[in-house]
Write an enzyme that holds these catalytic residues in place. Structure first.
Site, PDB file in Angstrom:
ATOM      1  N   LYS A 185      23.255  -8.321  91.134  1.00 36.38           N
ATOM      2  CA  LYS A 185      23.672  -9.633  91.640  1.00 36.38           C
ATOM      3  C   LYS A 185      24.512  -9.488  92.902  1.00 36.38           C
ATOM      4  CE  LYS A 185      25.635 -14.037  90.172  1.00 36.38           C
ATOM      5  NZ  LYS A 185      26.134 -14.843  89.046  1.00 36.38           N
ATOM      6  N   GLU A 191      26.867   1.731  88.942  1.00 33.35           N
ATOM      7  CA  GLU A 191      25.816   2.502  88.282  1.00 33.35           C
ATOM      8  C   GLU A 191      24.464   2.275  88.955  1.00 33.35           C
ATOM      9  OE1 GLU A 191      28.643   0.979  84.960  1.00 33.35           O
ATOM     10  OE2 GLU A 191      27.821   0.268  86.881  1.00 33.35           O
ATOM     11  N   GLY A 244      24.160 -12.875  85.051  1.00 38.01           N
ATOM     12  CA  GLY A 244      23.324 -11.693  84.846  1.00 38.01           C
ATOM     13  C   GLY A 244      22.535 -11.708  83.560  1.00 38.01           C
ATOM     14  N   ARG A 245      23.180 -12.049  82.450  1.00 35.24           N
ATOM     15  CA  ARG A 245      22.483 -12.002  81.161  1.00 35.24           C
ATOM     16  C   ARG A 245      21.554 -13.192  80.958  1.00 35.24           C
ATOM     17  NH1 ARG A 245      27.770 -12.679  80.770  1.00 35.24           N
ATOM     18  NH2 ARG A 245      28.715 -14.451  79.691  1.00 35.24           N
ATOM     19  N   GLU A 330      28.648 -10.604  74.782  1.00 31.49           N
ATOM     20  CA  GLU A 330      29.292 -10.743  76.083  1.00 31.49           C
ATOM     21  C   GLU A 330      29.629 -12.207  76.358  1.00 31.49           C
ATOM     22  OE1 GLU A 330      28.624  -7.991  79.578  1.00 31.49           O
ATOM     23  OE2 GLU A 330      27.538  -9.766  80.271  1.00 31.49           O
ATOM     24  N   HIS A 361      14.238   1.190  55.310  1.00 28.40           N
ATOM     25  CA  HIS A 361      14.494   2.533  54.797  1.00 28.40           C
ATOM     26  C   HIS A 361      15.748   3.147  55.405  1.00 28.40           C
ATOM     27  CE1 HIS A 361      10.576   2.814  52.723  1.00 28.40           C
ATOM     28  NE2 HIS A 361      10.189   1.999  53.685  1.00 28.40           N
ATOM     29  N   LYS A 472      36.019  -0.510  83.936  1.00 25.38           N
ATOM     30  CA  LYS A 472      35.389  -0.189  85.216  1.00 25.38           C
ATOM     31  C   LYS A 472      36.439  -0.004  86.303  1.00 25.38           C
ATOM     32  CE  LYS A 472      31.900  -3.021  86.083  1.00 25.38           C
ATOM     33  NZ  LYS A 472      31.107  -4.275  86.070  1.00 25.38           N
TER      34      LYS A 472
END
Length: 500
Positions: A185, A191, A244-245, A330, A361, A472
């Site tokens: 964005k 990263e 963003g999400r 978030e 399982h 961060k």
């Protein structure tokens, strides 16, 4: 009113799930809702008519209708950052000016895709999409879920800054036939930009002419992308008001639109828009995202459940739990209200889950016989995603439905307590006609609006995420200034691992 509503619900008689259909023969019609190609079944939860009435009163007291209208009007519902949250506009539902801008940017994206398909960027057989968080989780889910419909390119989506992730992603890719999509964005995400720089170096070392010419920037900060080296014609912007999400509907969805084809991406948007209209126009008592939020609030705030589990009985939806972890935690993992006051009671539970039948399982032992009550959500599709023997899909669905029944009914065993099942454990089932672009779009839109409805009921802002910033910030300070002023444990770890 909010606290008193929760207290009133807690004071109501709590039904035993194994008897709810006996005491209320109309329960199935009351707590099952079909919307398009999706059937929502809350009948195996502790929700009752009386609890519904109290929750509806809570929604009214919280101004749900007005806040929903504000969301679609493009008002600054993200009050801490003074922004709108205009992801519905990307699907054609919202402020007319924002809808028009979204359509224009989608046309720009389609034009670039047409150019790529026509060979304007040379040979393209592989797509390397680099992003993190919502810039990666959404596209990754879409491509993985719909690849059976015919993915036209090899797609690798990288988010982790661990170089191992990038190495594995490009293994087998021809750098001369690879297109790099950099999704950020701000176009400053640490990263993402480090991974992007390494991908460019990979191309340079392979002798690719003009590697920056093979980069597509997906960003709300075009100037930053140009500064980094991307040509303006290869920049696909999206609005600053799209979080963003919530961004897979914007140019962040570029790798899915390219790999799956524009028709599939458009169907995804149309499915989401249909759910937008349902959420915006349906009365509260017949509103799927709001009713789902009532169930969430019942277990988190009335019964104190600290987690909720989601199991997709369909391999195509294997990445859905990971996607929802970010969307829900978030958004609603907050401790203050919209005005900064301490929140009343718990907020978002921990979202976790997996894929059936694998999870049976692994973790279902805890769900059936553990001491921690966990509401469960099952998701399945009537139509399979494969052409193998129908016995595969029949076994899958039988297991899905059996687990919900077993959680509800339980089984007594006075002679051998280790083989006793207490039952009375809630589950919701979401049944799709099929996993298609349209139904997947509707499903993801449902979860977005459910998250928003939960936030309204709790009085919090679901659209900021300041909680991710402190770590961060400290990481940046270590890189810039070295380890100073930290606790002895952190100092020792840095010294041992980084040699400082």
């Amino acid at each position: 009113m909010p606290n008193s509503a929760i207290a009133a619900i807690a004071a109501l008689p709590q039904p035993e799930l194994k008897t709810v259909f006996d005491t209320d023969p109309d329960r199935l019609s009351k707590f099952v809702l079909a919307q398009g190609a999706i059937r929502f079944d809350w009948s195996k939860t502790h929700l009752t008519d009386a609890a519904m009435d109290e929750f509806l009163a809570l929604a009214d007291a919280r101004g749900f209708a007005a806040q929903r209208d504000a969301l679609f009007a493009g008002a600054a519902v993200n009050n801490t950052e003074g922004r709108a949250a205009e992801h519905p506009a990307e699907r054609g539902e919202g402020n007319p000016e924002s809808v028009a801008r979204a359509k224009m940017l989608h046309s720009r994206m389609r034009g670039l895709i047409d150019a790529i398909e026509a060979g304007a960027l040379g040979d393209v057989r592989h797509i390397l999409h680099i992003g993190i968080g919502g810039s990666a989780l959404g596209p990754k889910l879409i491509v993985d879920a719909l690849d059976g419909d015919g993915v036209r390119y090899d797609v690798a989506i990288v988010s982790n800054v661990d170089g191992t992730a990038l190495e594995r992603a490009i293994e087998g890719f021809d750098p001369h036939a690879t297109l790099i999509a950099v999704a950020s964005k701000t176009f400053t995400t640490t990263e993402t930009m480090l991974n992007a720089a390494s991908a460019i170096n990979w191309m340079v070392e392979a002798g690719v002419d003009d590697p920056y010419g093979r980069v597509i920037a997906l960003t709300a900060a075009p100037d930053k992308a140009i500064e980094w080296g991307v040509d303006e014609t290869r920049i696909l912007p999206f609005s600053e008001s799209v979080g963003g999400r919530y961004s897979l509907w914007s140019s962040i969805g570029f790798p899915a639109a390219l790999a799956l084809g524009w028709d599939a991406f458009e169907s995804l948007l149309e499915g989401a828009a249909a759910m937008d209209r349902h959420f915006r126009l349906s009365p509260p008592a017949q509103n799927a995202p709001l009713i789902a939020a009532f169930v969430d609030q019942y277990y988190a705030r009335v019964m104190g459940c600290q987690s909720r589990a989601l199991f997709a009985y369909d391999e195509r939806l294997a990445l859905l739990p990971s996607y929802l972890q970010q969307l829900e935690m978030e958004s609603n993992g907050k401790s203050v209200t919209r005005d900064g006051s301490p929140v009343e009671g718990p907020t978002a539970p921990i979202t976790w889950g997996g894929v059936g039948t694998d999870a049976q399982h692994a973790v279902f032992q805890l769900l059936h016989q553990g001491t921690v009550l966990t509401p469960v959500e099952f998701i399945a599709s009537i139509e399979p995603g494969h052409a193998l023997d129908p016995a595969h899909h029949r076994a899958l669905l039988v297991n899905c439905f059996a687990q919900g029944a077993a959680l509800m009914q339980g089984r007594a065993n006075d002679s051998d307590p280790a083989r006793a099942y207490p039952g009375n454990r809630p589950s919701t089932t979401i049944l799709l006609d099929d996993v298609t672009p349209e139904t997947l779009g509707a499903l993801l839109s449902f979860y977005e609006h459910r998250t928003f409805a939960n936030a309204v009921l709790m009085g919090i802002n679901p659209f900021d995420q300041f909680g991710v910033e402190l770590g961060k910030e400290i990481a940046r300070s270590i890189e810039a200034d070295g380890p100073r002023g930290f606790d002895p444990s952190t100092m020792a770890l840095i010294d041992l691992a980084l040699g400082r």
